[in-house]
Design a protein around this motif. Structure first.
Motif, mmCIF file in Angstrom:
data_model
loop_
_atom_site.group_PDB
_atom_site.id
_atom_site.type_symbol
_atom_site.label_atom_id
_atom_site.label_comp_id
_atom_site.label_asym_id
_atom_site.label_seq_id
_atom_site.Cartn_x
_atom_site.Cartn_y
_atom_site.Cartn_z
ATOM 1 N N LEU A 21 0.821 -1.204 0.000
ATOM 2 C CA LEU A 21 0.000 0.000 0.000
ATOM 3 C C LEU A 21 0.857 1.256 0.000
ATOM 4 O O LEU A 21 0.602 2.203 -0.753
ATOM 5 C CB LEU A 21 -0.935 -0.012 1.206
ATOM 6 C CG LEU A 21 -1.893 1.193 1.333
ATOM 7 C CD1 LEU A 21 -2.854 1.226 0.153
ATOM 8 C CD2 LEU A 21 -2.654 1.126 2.652
ATOM 9 N N LYS A 24 2.480 1.692 -3.327
ATOM 10 C CA LYS A 24 1.530 2.174 -4.314
ATOM 11 C C LYS A 24 1.099 3.610 -4.056
ATOM 12 O O LYS A 24 0.638 4.306 -4.968
ATOM 13 C CB LYS A 24 0.287 1.275 -4.319
ATOM 14 C CG LYS A 24 0.499 -0.098 -4.916
ATOM 15 C CD LYS A 24 0.629 -0.002 -6.429
ATOM 16 C CE LYS A 24 0.663 -1.383 -7.063
ATOM 17 N NZ LYS A 24 0.738 -1.298 -8.541
ATOM 18 N N SER A 25 1.245 4.059 -2.835
ATOM 19 C CA SER A 25 0.749 5.384 -2.450
ATOM 20 C C SER A 25 1.835 6.444 -2.462
ATOM 21 O O SER A 25 1.562 7.606 -2.131
ATOM 22 C CB SER A 25 0.116 5.328 -1.053
ATOM 23 O OG SER A 25 -0.938 4.403 -1.023
ATOM 24 N N SER A 26 3.047 6.094 -2.787
ATOM 25 C CA SER A 26 4.143 7.070 -2.763
ATOM 26 C C SER A 26 4.792 7.163 -4.141
ATOM 27 O O SER A 26 4.833 6.192 -4.891
ATOM 28 C CB SER A 26 5.193 6.685 -1.727
ATOM 29 O OG SER A 26 5.806 5.450 -2.063
ATOM 30 N N ILE A 58 2.790 11.543 -1.455
ATOM 31 C CA ILE A 58 1.858 10.476 -1.105
ATOM 32 C C ILE A 58 0.566 10.686 -1.890
ATOM 33 O O ILE A 58 0.001 11.789 -1.882
ATOM 34 C CB ILE A 58 1.547 10.471 0.404
ATOM 35 C CG1 ILE A 58 2.823 10.179 1.207
ATOM 36 C CG2 ILE A 58 0.492 9.427 0.722
ATOM 37 C CD1 ILE A 58 3.397 8.793 1.001
ATOM 38 N N ALA A 60 -3.225 8.578 -3.382
ATOM 39 C CA ALA A 60 -4.118 7.431 -3.182
ATOM 40 C C ALA A 60 -3.600 6.255 -4.010
ATOM 41 O O ALA A 60 -3.149 6.445 -5.145
ATOM 42 C CB ALA A 60 -5.536 7.804 -3.594
ATOM 43 N N PRO A 61 -3.625 5.061 -3.484
ATOM 44 C CA PRO A 61 -3.039 3.912 -4.188
ATOM 45 C C PRO A 61 -3.709 3.594 -5.515
ATOM 46 O O PRO A 61 -3.123 2.922 -6.365
ATOM 47 C CB PRO A 61 -3.208 2.764 -3.187
ATOM 48 C CG PRO A 61 -4.298 3.197 -2.266
ATOM 49 C CD PRO A 61 -4.191 4.685 -2.181
ATOM 50 N N TRP A 62 -4.937 4.030 -5.713
ATOM 51 C CA TRP A 62 -5.625 3.742 -6.976
ATOM 52 C C TRP A 62 -5.393 4.826 -8.042
ATOM 53 O O TRP A 62 -5.846 4.687 -9.173
ATOM 54 C CB TRP A 62 -7.135 3.589 -6.738
ATOM 55 C CG TRP A 62 -7.716 4.713 -5.932
ATOM 56 C CD1 TRP A 62 -8.123 5.920 -6.370
ATOM 57 C CD2 TRP A 62 -7.935 4.702 -4.527
ATOM 58 N NE1 TRP A 62 -8.581 6.697 -5.341
ATOM 59 C CE2 TRP A 62 -8.485 5.968 -4.192
ATOM 60 C CE3 TRP A 62 -7.716 3.749 -3.497
ATOM 61 C CZ2 TRP A 62 -8.808 6.296 -2.866
ATOM 62 C CZ3 TRP A 62 -8.056 4.084 -2.209
ATOM 63 C CH2 TRP A 62 -8.596 5.350 -1.895
ATOM 64 N N ASN A 63 -4.668 5.886 -7.653
ATOM 65 C CA ASN A 63 -4.331 6.931 -8.620
ATOM 66 C C ASN A 63 -2.979 6.642 -9.284
ATOM 67 O O ASN A 63 -2.194 5.829 -8.809
ATOM 68 C CB ASN A 63 -4.299 8.300 -7.949
ATOM 69 C CG ASN A 63 -5.687 8.757 -7.541
ATOM 70 O OD1 ASN A 63 -6.690 8.276 -8.079
ATOM 71 N ND2 ASN A 63 -5.762 9.667 -6.581
#
Length: 271
Positions: A21, A24-26, A58, A60-63
């Motif tokens: 997570l 994926k978020s960074s 940072i 959102a992981p889906w972006n």
């Protein structure tokens, strides 16, 4: 072997998921680059906010983040274009360009990551064909390289300024003509140079002759003025003065007064 506690496996799985997570978020933006944020569950490309700058971010992981280099870059182009009389000219040029940092999101949305092939290359080629088509091969070979370089820059810049790309410079490295045309131009240039050199020598010789004539005329005029101003009386006075000066010398001499054709003294026996 002892069994693992019941909570160990969920903890391990949780840690792994947390690492994924975070990964994926960074996102880290390198120096000289900018990030375009794409919101999967939002409005897509974010164009109403500044792009992500250099450093750690940072999200959102889906972006997603699309990274663009916003430093000056170089594009080398070898093109074949036609001159004003339809002859094929090979042009070797370079373009210095960079995306406009504040508009990089719009560039991504409208042109995409391959904007170099979609926008810059077609613009340069179109401008080069338009500009070179105004000149003859002789002009391109000898006197117009700086002019076509500037004109290609101006025409390309007009196109790219509307495409979120900043054009800094166009450099024309080489203009290659067909060998037969090049040889003919070089022969003509040599003949023109020889003609100019001949005209220079001829002009120089003409000026030298004119100078000699002026000097000769000046001497003739001076002699004429001098002859007109000399009278018998002046000549006799000059002769007497010269005789008196000579009589003062220590050399042995005989002076016969009034024996010359003009009545001037004669000096004999001067040693």
């Amino acid at each position: 072997m002892e069994k693992l506690p019941k909570l160990t496996i969920p903890v391990i799985v949780g840690v792994i998921l947390l690492i994924i997570l975070v990964a994926k978020s960074s996102v880290t933006i390198s120096s000289g680059h900018a990030g375009v944020l794409y919101q999967t569950f939002g409005n897509g490309v974010v164009t109403d906010e500044p792009p992500l700058g250099e450093g750690f971010h940072i999200i959102a992981p889906w972006n997603k983040v699309f990274v663009y280099e916003v430093r000056q870059q170089e594009l080398s182009e070898k093109m074949q274009v036609l001159s004003s009389n339809g002859l094929e000219i090979k042009l070797d040029a370079s373009a210095w360009y960079q995306p406009v940092p504040k508009d990089v999101a719009k560039l991504h949305q409208e042109k995409g990551e391959d904007y170099l092939q979609r926008v810059i290359q077609p613009a340069i080629r179109s401008a080069a064909r338009s500009v070179v088509g105004r000149y003859t091969p002789e002009q391109l070979y000898s006197t117009k390289r700086d002019a076509i370089q500037e004109e290609i820059f101006e025409e390309t810049k007009k196109i790219l300024d509307k495409q979120y790309v900043q054009l800094n410079e166009i450099l024309v490295r080489d203009v290659t003509l067909p060998p037969t045309i090049k040889d003919a131009i070089e022969r003509k240039l040599r003949q023109e140079q020889e003609s100019l050199e001949y005209e220079f020598r001829l002009e120089k010789a003409t000026k030298e002759a004119q100078k000699v004539r002026i000097e000769a005329q000046g001497k003739a005029d001076a002699n004429a003025i001098l002859s007109a101003s000399l009278t018998d009386k002046i000549l006799q006075d000059k002769g007497i003065d010269a005789t008196l000066e000579l009589a003062k010398s220590q050399n042995a001499k005989v002076v016969v007064v009034g024996s010359g054709d003009s009545g001037l003294p004669l000096i004999l026996g001067n040693n």
